[in-house]
Enzyme design. Structure first.
Site, PDB file in Angstrom:
ATOM      1  N   HIS A   3       0.827  -1.207   0.000  1.00 25.94           N
ATOM      2  CA  HIS A   3       0.000   0.000   0.000  1.00 25.94           C
ATOM      3  C   HIS A   3       0.856   1.248   0.000  1.00 25.94           C
ATOM      4  CE1 HIS A   3      -3.774  -2.148   1.611  1.00 25.94           C
ATOM      5  NE2 HIS A   3      -3.793  -2.014   0.316  1.00 25.94           N
TER       6      HIS A   3
ATOM      7  N   CYS B 281       1.044  -0.865 -24.174  1.00 26.54           N
ATOM      8  CA  CYS B 281       0.647  -0.310 -22.873  1.00 26.54           C
ATOM      9  C   CYS B 281       1.614  -0.699 -21.764  1.00 26.54           C
ATOM     10  CB  CYS B 281      -0.769  -0.739 -22.508  1.00 26.54           C
ATOM     11  SG  CYS B 281      -0.918  -2.504 -22.263  1.00 26.54           S
TER      12      CYS B 281
END
Ligand code: PEP
Ligand code: MG
Length: 691
Positions: A357, A671
């Site tokens: 995170h 991408c």
């Protein structure tokens, strides 16, 4: 010989420093092989010599004194040739070099093996015996195996201990966690309260312990809420939901319930807290899953916070009133939120992965971050000057003037480049001969969307839809997904947005849907998961179509396609979801969007002719395509030197993709990160890619 080997390595790993580790090795090898001498010579890089660093059997006074050049003696020969030498009568060997300081003339049997780490010779391990005899094959392989294991220990100890001698400039390789470059002063922050050091004590008064626990929990909740508010401007709703998850843990029916049970059993509040946390952490840690290990870090971090209130301590937080580099054993998302983001130049974390995170938030906030310095004594960095290179994953400690001026220039160039990009953002992406080559961005967090608009992107080439899934406690509902996707589409003002269907598995684990596998990158990943769970696929597809009702400029891509059947099955589900939505919503006019695949599994290249008959475009996922084509784990630092955007095999594969698409007149995009590498982007343009 496996057991003695295992025991030696175990003791070596527990040794307090490298010297005693080497002494353990020499004495235990003599014992195991019944040899009279065992010695270790270590390479001194600056003098380019081998130095005797430990011995049993030779003159102990020679340790640290005896130096050999690489062209001296049999030991030098082993280091030069990088292979073992096994002799029954060493003094008769042409390279034998008499060393009076070691008194080794009386030894005849000789076996030496090089100690090599990542292709570099670190030293030589030698056993000797008086009587002439050849050491057996088994003894030789024992020594080779020991030396291979010892090499890692020596390499990391050298790294660690050269810091202790310190003041030399050091370059340390870690893992890139968030891009960018920073130079500044380090502030080392260790959370003040060690939850594991809390002793057991009987509660004097159970009611009082309950009361002070409630108070501490409330104070911790207030802090998290304040943090959330402070971050509200910098982060999107999505990332902020992380703080709600923290608040949930601190609620009366969360962790507190278990702590109270422990207090009821008669433990004082801090001890009860430690016991409850330990129980949860044991469960998380036993799951062998990176994502769950991250969750256990979050939990311990929260418990420390509660404990600091229980102890009525003001935690000694470093001041961040000027810009500095935050260094810690493990940087957590809440720690990051605790300091003003504008004053954090970069993050250095001993542990943690690029998917943590903290790394996700760092990227969203534009803060460079590096991690993976397990053996580096980072506590010593306080107040030292550091350079953090978040592109390479490299850290420089006490850099010299030259490095500082090099990186200062880089940082200035980066700033100037960003400025000039902002200034030029409105200029259409066209080559001088008029070929239009739109610049699209990759996004995941809502905060990315705002940043992307700033850089004047022509649209979104890849929306990694799994990111909002990663930050939640359970699968987001259809309505929730509609909201997320709609706000993404809104913020792009009807520029094209390419949604990638959920791509979980591999290194992207949902906390609430763990996939435990031996080989996750070759396992249940991307489309393989969602085709096995059509309910997840359909809900997401319906949410995308609903969000597109008033923003029809969307495309959809399918990740990890490796066969034609996966394309057919996905198309069937997409059409089903589209018809359901078109029937359900009044006046639904959005046409069925263009569908493409992320070409990232090599097998798809050889079925492209058939696949292209079914879809409208191809987007090359070069990150995974390189990983699978070159057989190089994209997250493994040990083989990262083999991972290259310029590998001829990768370029040929990409050229073939372009040719196949041209044959059927279908647009092709890239991408993967390769498209963000300026030189590679020019090659891709030359190979005929469209954006
Ligand atoms: C890729 O593999 O190149 C890609 C774009 O997807 P991700 O990096 O999310 O796997
Ligand atoms: Mg991929």
């Amino acid at each position: 010989m496996l057991e003695p080997l295992r025991l030696i390595i175990q003791d070596v790993n527990n040794a307090p420093n490298i010297r005693s580790a080497l002494n353990i090795v020499v004495s235990r090898v003599c014992e195991t092989l019944q040899s009279e001498v065992c010695s270790i010579y270590i390479v001194d890089d600056t003098a380019h010599q081998l130095v005797l660093m430990a011995t049993q059997g030779l003159n102990p006074k020679a340790v640290g004194v005896l130096h050999l050049n690489f062209d001296e003696g049999i030991v030098g020969l082993i280091a030069r040739r990088e292979e073992p030498i096994n002799l029954d009568d060493a003094p008769n060997h042409p390279n034998f070099h008499y060393l009076p300081e070691a008194s080794e003339e009386k030894f005849h049997a000789f076996l030496g093996v090089p100690i090599i780490h990542q292709r570099k010779v670190l030293g030589v391990l030698v056993v000797q015996q008086k009587l002439p005899r050849k050491f057996s094959q088994e003894e030789e392989t024992f020594l080779i195996t020991l030396s291979a294991q010892l090499s890692g220990v020596i390499a990391s100890a050298q790294q660690r201990e050269s810091f202790l001698e310190h003041q030399v400039i050091r370059k340390v390789e870690g893992i890139a966690a968030a891009p960018g470059v920073a130079l500044g002063q380090a502030v080392v922050f260790f959370p003040p309260t060690d939850i594991w050091a809390v002793p057991d004590k009987k509660a004097g008064n159970i009611d009082y312990e309950m009361l002070r626990l409630d108070k501490a929990l409330q104070l911790a909740r207030d802090e998290i809420s304040a943090m959330k508010e402070r971050m509200a401007d910098a982060l999107g709703k999505d990332e902020l939901s992380l703080f709600d998850a923290y608040l949930n843990i601190l609620k009366p029916n969360g962790l507190a319930k278990d702590v109270k049970q422990q207090i009821q059993k008669g433990h004082w509040a801090p001890g009860a807290l430690r016991r409850a946390v330990a129980k949860h952490v044991r469960v998380f840690d036993s799951m062998e899953d990176e994502y769950f290990r991250e969750r256990s870090t979050d939990l311990v971090d929260l418990a420390r916070r509660v404990l600091s209130h229980l102890e009525k301590e003001q935690s000694s937080r470093p001041k961040f009133d000027t810009p500095k580099i935050l260094v810690s054993e493990e940087i957590t998302a809440s720690m990051l939120a605790e300091f003003p983001a504008r004053n954090i130049l970069a993050l250095v974390s001993m542990r943690g992965s690029p998917t943590s995170h903290a790394a996700i938030l760092a990227k969203a906030l534009g803060i460079p971050a590096v991690t993976g310095f397990e053996n580096v004594p980072i506590a010593r960095f306080n107040d030292q000057t550091l350079i953090v290179d978040g592109y390479q994953g490299t850290l420089y400690v006490s850099p010299n003037e030259q490095l500082i001026s090099h990186y200062t220039q880089l940082i200035e160039e980066e700033k100037a480049l960003s400025k000039s990009f902002e200034k030029d953002a409105h200029i259409p992406c066209k080559t001088t001969d008029g070929f239009s080559f739109p610049l699209m961005v990759n996004v995941g967090l809502l905060a990315d969307f705002e940043q992307s608009l700033l850089v004047g992107a022509d649209g979104v080439g890849l929306y990694r839809t799994e990111i909002p899934f990663l930050l939640r406690e359970q699968f987001p509902s259809e309505d929730e997904q509609v909201k997320i996707y709609r706000s993404a589409l809104k913020s792009f003002n009807d520029l094209p947005v390419t949604f990638r269907m959920l791509d979980i598995g591999g290194d992207k684990q949902l906390p609430y849907f763990p996939i435990v596998e031996e080989n996750p990158f070759l396992g249940w990943r991307g489309i393989r998961v969602t085709l096995d769970h059509p309910e997840i696929f359909l809900i997401q597809a319906r949410a995308i179509f609903k969000a597109a009702q008033h923003h029809p400029n969307i495309r959809i891509t399918l990740p990890m396609i490796s066969s034609v059947k996966e394309v057919d099955d996905s198309l069937l589900l997409l059409r089903q979801a589209y018809h359901e939505v078109a029937n359900e919503l009044e006046n639904y006019k959005t046409p069925f969007p263009e569908i493409g695949i992320i070409l990232e599994v090599p097998s798809a290249i050889y079925q492209l002719a058939e696949i292209l008959q079914r879809i409208q475009f191809v987007s090359v996922g070069s990150n995974d395509l390189a990983q699978y084509l070159l057989a190089v784990d994209r997250n493994n630092t040990r083989v990262s030197n083999l991972y290259s955007n310029y590998h001829p095999a990768l370029l040929r594969a990409i050229a073939k993709i372009s040719e196949e698409c041209e044959k059927q007149n279908k647009p092709k995009f890239v991408c993967g990160e390769m498209a963000g590498d300026p030189l590679a982007a020019i090659i891709l343009l030359g190979l005929g890619f469209d954006s």
